[in-house]
Write a protein that holds these residues in place. Structure first.
Motif: not given
Ligand SMILES: [Cu+2]
Length: 309
Positions: A143, A178, A180-182, A186, A189
């Motif tokens: 993340h 967030c 960062e693609f998680c 995502h 978040m």
């Molecule tokens: Cu994310």
């Protein structure tokens, strides 16, 4: 609430200065290059130019190269200076550990004295004019924590502990996300960020350290029993009760938060009931399961959770 161009801290201000400088150097340079290009088209000759044939071209080219080299040096130096500011050592920081999870944030306030440690979720409270040193961890995938008004992005990487420092200079309510693609949720978040005066922060901290009070109304009391007797307690902790699960967010002071499910919903009775009844409808893919509850149990549990100020 979430703009890197409206910094509310030392580190974000350092980043914003680099951005300003880049903008004011690169925009005139762009215009200058286009003007030179336009001039070249306008003054073109059928036979073409040669540098030997026209001293003015040699001089102009040399001046351009010197200008570009000079400006690039300025940009590099300013970037270097900003980077030093982001990683400058700090004294007497607030120590926090943020653990990213699919798809929410666990926030632990650390202290050498274990009785002064506590855990919350999806909200970060910081005192103004005091640095915060935040340990970054993840319990699943990569993340990235991004609170644009306070600092740049910093990744949370499995098996690798990162640290970020933020020194807020302006009180207010901000937002982190967030970056960062998680996975599926995502986008949902988010992290509520509240920068308070030192006094208000200490009061908030003292309140968070307290256990949840035993509710006084019959329905809320029944809700507490329902919560601790069903699967709810296997994933969530409510300090002062038998609920001690650590898979999901700590709910000890749930009702003092502004949002639910990492910013997915505003927090009120209606959204809380809807979320418990069918989490997948609001955040498809979430790890929060549907717990089989009777309508009366659901109403009681909502009554109880809303007392957790
Ligand atoms: Cu994310």
């Amino acid at each position: 609430m979430q703009s890197a161009l409206a910094p509310a801290g030392d580190q974000s201000a350092a980043i914003e200065r680099v951005w300003d400088l880049m903008l004011w150097i690169c925009v005139p340079m762009y215009v200058l290059v286009l003007l030179a290009l336009g001039l070249a088209f306008w003054r073109r000759r059928p036979g073409g130019y040669t540098v030997e044939g026209d001293r003015r071209i040699a001089v102009g080219l040399t001046a351009f190269v010197v200008l570009i080299a000079g400006l690039l040096t300025v940009l590099t130096a300013s970037s270097y200076v900003a980077d030093r500011r982001l990683h400058a050592p700090v004294t007497d920081p607030v120590n926090v550990r943020i653990t990213a999870k699919q798809w929410w944030w666990q926030v632990e306030y650390l202290d050498a004295d274990p009785s002064k440690q506590f855990t919350t979720a999806n909200e970060l409270h910081l005192p103004v004019d005091r640095p915060a040193r935040i340990e970054l961890r993840t319990s699943d995938v990569i993340h990235s924590l991004w609170i644009p008004v306070l600092n740049g992005k910093e990744d949370l990487i499995p098996g690798h502990d990162n640290t970020i420092v933020m020194t807020p200079r302006r009180t207010g309510a901000y937002r982190g996300q967030c970056a960062e693609f998680c996975g599926l949720q995502h986008a949902k978040m988010a992290l509520e960020v509240q920068v308070d005066s030192a006094g208000a922060f200490d009061a908030w901290k003292a309140h968070q350290l307290a256990s949840a009070p035993t509710p006084s109304t019959p329905t809320a009391l029944a809700g507490m029993h329902d919560f601790t007797a069903t699967a709810c307690a296997m994933c969530h902790t409510i300090a002062g009760t038998d609920a001690g699960g650590i898979t999901g967010p700590n709910l000890t002071h749930l009702a003092s938060r502004r949002t639910l499910a990492a910013g997915a919903l505003p927090l009120n009775r209606g959204t809380l009931a809807a979320w418990i009844a069918d989490p997948q409808a609001h955040k498809p893919g979430t790890n929060m399961p549907v717990v089989a509850l009777q309508p009366r149990q659901l109403a009681n549990i909502v009554d109880y959770l809303m007392t957790l100020q």
